[in-house]
Design a protein around this motif. Structure first.
Motif, PDB file in Angstrom:
ATOM      1  N   LEU A 181       0.829  -1.209   0.000  1.00 28.94           N
ATOM      2  CA  LEU A 181       0.000   0.000   0.000  1.00 28.94           C
ATOM      3  C   LEU A 181       0.863   1.259   0.000  1.00 28.94           C
ATOM      4  O   LEU A 181       0.561   2.241  -0.712  1.00 28.94           O
ATOM      5  CB  LEU A 181      -0.927  -0.015   1.221  1.00 28.94           C
ATOM      6  CG  LEU A 181      -2.018  -1.090   1.222  1.00 28.94           C
ATOM      7  CD1 LEU A 181      -2.792  -1.069   2.531  1.00 28.94           C
ATOM      8  CD2 LEU A 181      -2.970  -0.891   0.045  1.00 28.94           C
ATOM      9  N   ILE A 182       1.939   1.270   0.795  1.00 29.35           N
ATOM     10  CA  ILE A 182       2.837   2.439   0.816  1.00 29.35           C
ATOM     11  C   ILE A 182       3.489   2.631  -0.546  1.00 29.35           C
ATOM     12  O   ILE A 182       3.597   3.762  -1.058  1.00 29.35           O
ATOM     13  CB  ILE A 182       3.903   2.259   1.914  1.00 29.35           C
ATOM     14  CG1 ILE A 182       3.240   2.306   3.300  1.00 29.35           C
ATOM     15  CG2 ILE A 182       4.980   3.331   1.805  1.00 29.35           C
ATOM     16  CD1 ILE A 182       4.189   1.997   4.436  1.00 29.35           C
ATOM     17  N   ASP A 183       3.918   1.552  -1.154  1.00 34.72           N
ATOM     18  CA  ASP A 183       4.548   1.643  -2.471  1.00 34.72           C
ATOM     19  C   ASP A 183       3.567   2.168  -3.513  1.00 34.72           C
ATOM     20  O   ASP A 183       3.919   3.009  -4.361  1.00 34.72           O
ATOM     21  CB  ASP A 183       5.077   0.268  -2.865  1.00 34.72           C
ATOM     22  CG  ASP A 183       5.875   0.315  -4.155  1.00 34.72           C
ATOM     23  OD1 ASP A 183       6.868   1.060  -4.211  1.00 34.72           O
ATOM     24  OD2 ASP A 183       5.496  -0.405  -5.099  1.00 34.72           O
ATOM     25  N   LEU A 184       2.320   1.694  -3.447  1.00 35.12           N
ATOM     26  CA  LEU A 184       1.301   2.183  -4.378  1.00 35.12           C
ATOM     27  C   LEU A 184       1.030   3.669  -4.164  1.00 35.12           C
ATOM     28  O   LEU A 184       0.841   4.428  -5.130  1.00 35.12           O
ATOM     29  CB  LEU A 184       0.010   1.376  -4.205  1.00 35.12           C
ATOM     30  CG  LEU A 184       0.051  -0.077  -4.675  1.00 35.12           C
ATOM     31  CD1 LEU A 184      -1.264  -0.777  -4.335  1.00 35.12           C
ATOM     32  CD2 LEU A 184       0.312  -0.158  -6.173  1.00 35.12           C
ATOM     33  N   HIS A 185       1.018   4.085  -2.884  1.00 36.76           N
ATOM     34  CA  HIS A 185       0.781   5.502  -2.594  1.00 36.76           C
ATOM     35  C   HIS A 185       1.905   6.368  -3.149  1.00 36.76           C
ATOM     36  O   HIS A 185       1.661   7.437  -3.742  1.00 36.76           O
ATOM     37  CB  HIS A 185       0.651   5.691  -1.083  1.00 36.76           C
ATOM     38  CG  HIS A 185       0.378   7.100  -0.673  1.00 36.76           C
ATOM     39  ND1 HIS A 185      -0.805   7.753  -0.963  1.00 36.76           N
ATOM     40  CD2 HIS A 185       1.159   8.004   0.003  1.00 36.76           C
ATOM     41  CE1 HIS A 185      -0.762   8.980  -0.491  1.00 36.76           C
ATOM     42  NE2 HIS A 185       0.422   9.161   0.105  1.00 36.76           N
ATOM     43  N   LYS A 186       3.154   5.922  -2.969  1.00 35.25           N
ATOM     44  CA  LYS A 186       4.289   6.677  -3.505  1.00 35.25           C
ATOM     45  C   LYS A 186       4.230   6.751  -5.024  1.00 35.25           C
ATOM     46  O   LYS A 186       4.476   7.814  -5.622  1.00 35.25           O
ATOM     47  CB  LYS A 186       5.594   6.023  -3.065  1.00 35.25           C
ATOM     48  CG  LYS A 186       5.895   6.191  -1.578  1.00 35.25           C
ATOM     49  CD  LYS A 186       7.224   5.546  -1.233  1.00 35.25           C
ATOM     50  CE  LYS A 186       7.567   5.725   0.237  1.00 35.25           C
ATOM     51  NZ  LYS A 186       8.862   5.090   0.587  1.00 35.25           N
ATOM     52  N   LYS A 187       3.919   5.638  -5.654  1.00 37.24           N
ATOM     53  CA  LYS A 187       3.834   5.639  -7.110  1.00 37.24           C
ATOM     54  C   LYS A 187       2.722   6.556  -7.595  1.00 37.24           C
ATOM     55  O   LYS A 187       2.860   7.242  -8.615  1.00 37.24           O
ATOM     56  CB  LYS A 187       3.598   4.213  -7.610  1.00 37.24           C
ATOM     57  CG  LYS A 187       4.811   3.311  -7.456  1.00 37.24           C
ATOM     58  CD  LYS A 187       4.527   1.930  -8.006  1.00 37.24           C
ATOM     59  CE  LYS A 187       5.754   1.032  -7.886  1.00 37.24           C
ATOM     60  NZ  LYS A 187       5.486  -0.327  -8.423  1.00 37.24           N
TER      61      LYS A 187
END
Length: 228
Positions: A181-187
């Protein structure tokens, strides 16, 4: 005269009935004369008393003549309470029951303390014996207690290990999902920034293609203000 005749007829009829009854008794006696009821007793045994450590030994009843135990014309059978055949008393017996550990003409040894029946049938002498053994299970399963405790301890350890592994697995799964989820938010934020820059560039290119210079607009605006 009439009374005497009636009395004679009654006596003759009674004699005929008695004769027929006597004949019927003789016939029944002749037919059943070859059948001798089996003699036997019941013995109550203590499992503790007949245990030898490896199995439980049942002795042949002492009231049965030893000659009958040696007579090949006599059939000997050990059966359980339900009538299942256990042994015929011979040592080399391939048809014996799986619970039978050892057998002889004098006794039988089985792996479980159960009710047994022993019978002897002699065809030549027409003698029959049937003896019933009833058991009292007074064995104290002391040796089974440590095993039960060990099994219970092993089950508890297995349950604890399963709980620990499940907790670690669930924690790793939750951490993995949070990381995704954090990676998706950053992307997503990166994509928004890129699209914003691209949109700004597209707007600037559009203005330039229309011949409008923002600096000229600002300069003209400033000039108009001064003239006013």
């Amino acid at each position: 005269m009439l009374l005497w005749s009636r009395g004679f007829s009654f006596m003759a009829h009674s004699s005929t009935v008695l004769f027929l009854l006597l004949c019927s008794q003789l016939v029944v006696g002749g037919v059943g004369g070859d059948s001798t009821p089996a003699r036997g007793n019941t013995t109550t045994l203590s499992c503790r008393n007949i245990s030898d450590g490896d199995g439980f030994t049942y002795p042949v009843p002492s009231y049965i003549p030893s000659a009958l135990l040696q007579d090949e014309d006599c059939e000997r059978e050990w059966k359980n309470k339900s009538g299942a055949f256990f042994s015929d008393g011979h040592q080399a017996n391939n048809t014996r029951h799986q619970l039978v550990l050892n057998e002889s003409r004098k006794n039988i040894t089985v792996s479980e303390c159960i009710d047994l029946n022993y019978s002897v049938t002699c065809h030549g002498s027409n003698q029959k014996f049937k003896h019933t053994y009833q058991v009292i299970n007074d064995m104290t399963p002391i040796r089974d207690v440590p095993q039960q405790q060990t099994d219970s301890t092993n089950k508890t350890i297995i349950i604890i290990i399963i709980i620990i592994i499940s907790s670690i697995t669930i924690g790793l799964l939750i951490g993995f999902l949070i990381g995704v989820l954090i990676d998706l938010h950053k992307k997503q934020r990166l994509r928004v920034g890129v699209w914003g820059k691209r949109l700004s560039g597209y707007c600037q290119q559009a203005d330039e293609s229309n011949g409008v210079d923002l600096r000229d607009v600002r300069a003209n605006g400033d000039v108009g203000t001064e003239e006013a």
